[in-house]
Scaffold this motif. Structure first.
Motif, PDB file in Angstrom:
ATOM      1  N   GLN A  39      55.377  67.475  30.778  1.00 15.89           N
ATOM      2  CA  GLN A  39      55.053  68.683  31.535  1.00 15.89           C
ATOM      3  C   GLN A  39      56.071  69.775  31.214  1.00 15.89           C
ATOM      4  N   PRO A  40      55.936  70.411  30.056  1.00 13.18           N
ATOM      5  CA  PRO A  40      56.893  71.453  29.673  1.00 13.18           C
ATOM      6  C   PRO A  40      56.900  72.598  30.688  1.00 13.18           C
ATOM      7  N   ARG A  41      58.107  73.103  30.961  1.00 16.02           N
ATOM      8  CA  ARG A  41      58.251  74.164  31.951  1.00 16.02           C
ATOM      9  C   ARG A  41      58.161  75.554  31.347  1.00 16.02           C
ATOM     10  N   LEU A  50      56.884  69.621  20.463  1.00 20.33           N
ATOM     11  CA  LEU A  50      56.099  69.412  19.249  1.00 20.33           C
ATOM     12  C   LEU A  50      57.000  69.192  18.035  1.00 20.33           C
ATOM     13  N   ARG A  51      58.136  69.852  18.007  1.00 20.79           N
ATOM     14  CA  ARG A  51      59.062  69.670  16.876  1.00 20.79           C
ATOM     15  C   ARG A  51      59.743  68.305  16.915  1.00 20.79           C
ATOM     16  N   ASN A  52      59.944  67.783  18.126  1.00 16.34           N
ATOM     17  CA  ASN A  52      60.712  66.538  18.275  1.00 16.34           C
ATOM     18  C   ASN A  52      59.850  65.286  18.296  1.00 16.34           C
ATOM     19  N   THR A  53      58.548  65.452  18.231  1.00 13.97           N
ATOM     20  CA  THR A  53      57.653  64.292  18.289  1.00 13.97           C
ATOM     21  C   THR A  53      56.790  64.246  17.033  1.00 13.97           C
ATOM     22  N   GLN A  54      56.199  63.099  16.835  1.00 17.95           N
ATOM     23  CA  GLN A  54      55.265  62.919  15.728  1.00 17.95           C
ATOM     24  C   GLN A  54      53.964  62.355  16.283  1.00 17.95           C
ATOM     25  N   GLY A  55      52.956  62.334  15.448  1.00 21.88           N
ATOM     26  CA  GLY A  55      51.690  61.754  15.871  1.00 21.88           C
ATOM     27  C   GLY A  55      50.844  62.730  16.653  1.00 21.88           C
ATOM     28  N   ARG A  56      49.838  62.191  17.276  1.00 25.84           N
ATOM     29  CA  ARG A  56      48.829  63.017  17.927  1.00 25.84           C
ATOM     30  C   ARG A  56      49.286  63.562  19.274  1.00 25.84           C
ATOM     31  N   VAL A  57      48.705  64.710  19.630  1.00 23.02           N
ATOM     32  CA  VAL A  57      49.038  65.420  20.859  1.00 23.02           C
ATOM     33  C   VAL A  57      47.737  65.854  21.509  1.00 23.02           C
ATOM     34  N   ARG A  58      47.661  65.719  22.829  1.00 21.70           N
ATOM     35  CA  ARG A  58      46.447  66.158  23.520  1.00 21.70           C
ATOM     36  C   ARG A  58      46.810  66.789  24.863  1.00 21.70           C
ATOM     37  N   VAL A  59      46.270  67.968  25.125  1.00 23.52           N
ATOM     38  CA  VAL A  59      46.424  68.606  26.433  1.00 23.52           C
ATOM     39  C   VAL A  59      45.387  68.014  27.374  1.00 23.52           C
ATOM     40  N   VAL A  60      45.817  67.643  28.586  1.00 25.67           N
ATOM     41  CA  VAL A  60      44.893  66.990  29.511  1.00 25.67           C
ATOM     42  C   VAL A  60      44.357  67.932  30.582  1.00 25.67           C
ATOM     43  N   GLY A  61      45.053  69.009  30.910  1.00 26.29           N
ATOM     44  CA  GLY A  61      44.532  69.999  31.847  1.00 26.29           C
ATOM     45  C   GLY A  61      44.118  69.402  33.183  1.00 26.29           C
ATOM     46  N   SER A  62      42.999  69.883  33.708  1.00 25.45           N
ATOM     47  CA  SER A  62      42.481  69.377  34.985  1.00 25.45           C
ATOM     48  C   SER A  62      41.685  68.089  34.808  1.00 25.45           C
ATOM     49  N   ARG A  63      41.475  67.670  33.575  1.00 26.86           N
ATOM     50  CA  ARG A  63      40.805  66.406  33.231  1.00 26.86           C
ATOM     51  C   ARG A  63      39.362  66.350  33.743  1.00 26.86           C
ATOM     52  N   VAL A  77      51.095  61.836  22.402  1.00 27.94           N
ATOM     53  CA  VAL A  77      51.764  62.644  23.418  1.00 27.94           C
ATOM     54  C   VAL A  77      50.703  63.354  24.256  1.00 27.94           C
ATOM     55  N   LEU A  78      50.766  63.187  25.561  1.00 20.51           N
ATOM     56  CA  LEU A  78      49.888  63.901  26.481  1.00 20.51           C
ATOM     57  C   LEU A  78      50.656  65.075  27.081  1.00 20.51           C
ATOM     58  N   VAL A  79      50.014  66.225  27.179  1.00 17.22           N
ATOM     59  CA  VAL A  79      50.690  67.436  27.644  1.00 17.22           C
ATOM     60  C   VAL A  79      49.927  68.049  28.811  1.00 17.22           C
ATOM     61  N   ASP A  80      50.663  68.325  29.879  1.00 18.03           N
ATOM     62  CA  ASP A  80      50.132  69.037  31.047  1.00 18.03           C
ATOM     63  C   ASP A  80      50.796  70.416  31.067  1.00 18.03           C
ATOM     64  N   ILE A  81      50.006  71.485  30.906  1.00 21.17           N
ATOM     65  CA  ILE A  81      50.571  72.839  30.830  1.00 21.17           C
ATOM     66  C   ILE A  81      50.483  73.581  32.164  1.00 21.17           C
ATOM     67  N   SER A  82      50.401  72.853  33.269  1.00 23.88           N
ATOM     68  CA  SER A  82      50.260  73.494  34.579  1.00 23.88           C
ATOM     69  C   SER A  82      51.385  74.482  34.872  1.00 23.88           C
ATOM     70  N   ALA A  83      52.596  74.202  34.361  1.00 27.43           N
ATOM     71  CA  ALA A  83      53.727  75.092  34.627  1.00 27.43           C
ATOM     72  C   ALA A  83      53.600  76.415  33.878  1.00 27.43           C
ATOM     73  N   ALA A  99      48.145  80.066  30.308  1.00 29.30           N
ATOM     74  CA  ALA A  99      46.927  79.303  30.031  1.00 29.30           C
ATOM     75  C   ALA A  99      46.704  78.173  31.011  1.00 29.30           C
ATOM     76  N   GLY A 100      47.762  77.730  31.716  1.00 28.99           N
ATOM     77  CA  GLY A 100      47.623  76.669  32.701  1.00 28.99           C
ATOM     78  C   GLY A 100      47.211  77.159  34.073  1.00 28.99           C
ATOM     79  N   THR A 101      46.942  78.445  34.207  1.00 25.70           N
ATOM     80  CA  THR A 101      46.490  79.017  35.482  1.00 25.70           C
ATOM     81  C   THR A 101      45.084  78.529  35.806  1.00 25.70           C
ATOM     82  N   THR A 102      44.845  78.154  37.058  1.00 24.55           N
ATOM     83  CA  THR A 102      43.491  77.765  37.437  1.00 24.55           C
ATOM     84  C   THR A 102      42.598  79.006  37.506  1.00 24.55           C
TER      85      THR A 102
END
Length: 460
Positions: A39-41, A50-63, A77-83, A99-102
């Motif tokens: 949950q990046p702030r 993204l620079r420090n990880t490898q492999g696939r990444v997916r934003v989960v949002g409100s799911r 890596v799962l990413v929640d951009i709510s912040a 972009a994480g605004t409802t």
């Protein structure tokens, strides 16, 4: 796994608070492990992730989307951009929001400014802005299209952690409006706005005898139009809205800017149809009692009270209930013929109707992957609700399968954020810029970090 269960998964009703698995909102698909959720702030933290990880990444949002869109492998890596939310900037004609605004918070901010979007809202406002845009979320009315069509600038963190901003008018911009999450992680969006307006919505029950012509007429005569088609009884429940008169606007202001209810027309012509629909839903869902949310979506069809309010008060009224929702966009020019085809099919087959068909039309979209790309479109929506035990009506699912087949044969394009059978669609034939989108994806994400099995099947 049977094809039906893969396409329309059963719902898990036994989850516990201790469960490490992260599920989508409907609890019919495991998305991944909570231990892999980040949950990046800030945008800078997201870049570093993204620079420090490898492999696939997916934003989960409100799911809220089907699990296939969200699911990744266990090491991803799962990413929640709510912040990454809230109002970032504004001027006389636009706002920039995280972009994480409802969607609900976007509407609140705009209303406070006496501004609004041209795009009519979708019915569920808990969606994140980025997710709603990425899946082509739309409302109703030929004078507007999808939410993504109101974007002026889209800021995105790419797979290597760099940032790129796409601006309306640039060659690649139409690809970034509806992306399915395949190009990068959107962090901010600038949306064009227009002066705030108040609408009066008229509710009516009418015969579907002339639906082929009536639907086009409603959408030409009214700024906003939405209809529910009870095919069993050849009846319609219709909402048509135009801008409110000065008197109606003043009444709304005197009412504290809350919805004004006008005299109820007292129309009981749908009562037996509604009772029949409720009984069918009770049998299908095995739910006893009539207090459940899914039943409230039907009982509201008894209400024919005309109302005055803002566009969000009138149309953003969805009741979030776990369901299988199929929605197919058909070119408006073909819509009368498709309606006639559904009538003939229904008369011959008498399929089981779990819920009325929802009809919403929009104007043409600029987004390359929008189901309304290039031409005005009518969206046909179909719903089957889950039973308490997580099961689904087999008769209801059979109806979804058959009606989707019918609409796909007519050049229909499915809503990306809902359920559909991918084998029915020739994507390159349906989307003229399909290969252009694939080329940009290869440029921005050559190692497919933002991919999963769902996107690989689509694009690779």
């Amino acid at each position: 796994m049977s094809r039906d269960v893969e396409r329309y998964p059963l719902r898990n009703t036994t989850l516990s608070a201790e469960d490490d698995a992260l599920w989508n909102w409907a609890q019919n698909a495991r998305v991944g492990s909570r231990q892999r959720l980040h949950q990046p702030r800030s945008e800078a933290e997201l870049q570093q992730l993204l620079r420090n990880t490898q492999g696939r990444v997916r934003v989960v949002g409100s799911r809220l989307s089907p699990g296939r869109m969200l699911c990744v492998d266990e090491e991803a890596v799962l990413v929640d951009i709510s912040a990454l939310s809230g109002l970032l900037a504004q001027d006389s004609d636009s706002i920039t929001v995280g972009a994480g605004t409802t969607l609900n918070d976007v509407y609140i901010q705009l209303t406070a400014m006496d501004r609004m979007l041209a795009a009519s809202p979708g019915v569920i406002a808990v969606q994140k802005l980025a997710g709603a845009m990425a899946t082509g979320t739309h409302g109703q009315g030929l004078h507007q299209s999808s939410l993504a069509d109101e974007a002026l600038r889209i800021r995105m963190v790419l797979a290597d952690g760099s940032v790129r901003e796409f601006t309306r008018g640039e060659p690649d911009f139409p690809a970034t409006q509806v992306t399915l999450g395949a190009l990068g992680i959107v962090t901010a969006v600038t949306l064009r706005t227009q002066p705030f307006r108040i609408y009066t919505c008229h509710k009516n029950a009418v015969s579907a005898d002339n639906l082929e012509q009536d639907l086009l007429r409603w959408n030409q005569e009214y700024a906003l139009s939405k209809a529910w088609w009870f095919v069993d009884d050849n009846l319609m429940h219709v909402w048509n809205a135009n801008e409110a008169s000065e008197q109606e606007n003043a009444e709304w202001q005197r009412n504290g800017r809350e919805v004004v209810k006008h005299t109820d027309q007292g129309d009981d012509s749908l009562n037996s149809t509604i009772d029949q629909t409720l009984e069918q839903m009770h049998r299908d869902t095995q739910i006893h009692g009539k207090g459940g949310k899914q039943f409230r979506t039907v009982t509201r069809f008894r209400d024919f009270t005309d109302v005055t309010g803002d566009i969000y008060q009138l149309f953003c009224r969805g009741i979030a209930v776990p369901q299988i929702n199929v929605e197919i966009g058909v070119p408006l020019s073909r819509t009368p013929a498709v309606i006639s085809k559904i009538k003939r099919w229904y008369a011959a087959e008498k399929p089981h109707m779990h819920y009325p068909i929802i009809l919403r039309c929009t104007g043409a979209s600029d987004a390359w992957l929008s189901p309304a790309y290039g031409e005005p479109t009518c969206f046909f929506g179909f719903v089957v609700y889950y039973a308490d035990d997580g099961s689904l009506s087999q008769d209801g699912l059979h109806f979804l399968t058959e009606v989707e087949k019918l609409l796909a044969e007519e050049g229909g394009r499915p809503h990306w954020g809902k359920y559909y059978d991918a084998s029915r669609y020739a994507w390159r034939d349906l989307y003229p810029h399909w290969d252009d989108f694939r080329a940009l994806r290869s440029e921005l994400d050559p190692q497919r970090r933002f991919s999963n099995d769902y996107l690989t099947a689509l694009f690779d």
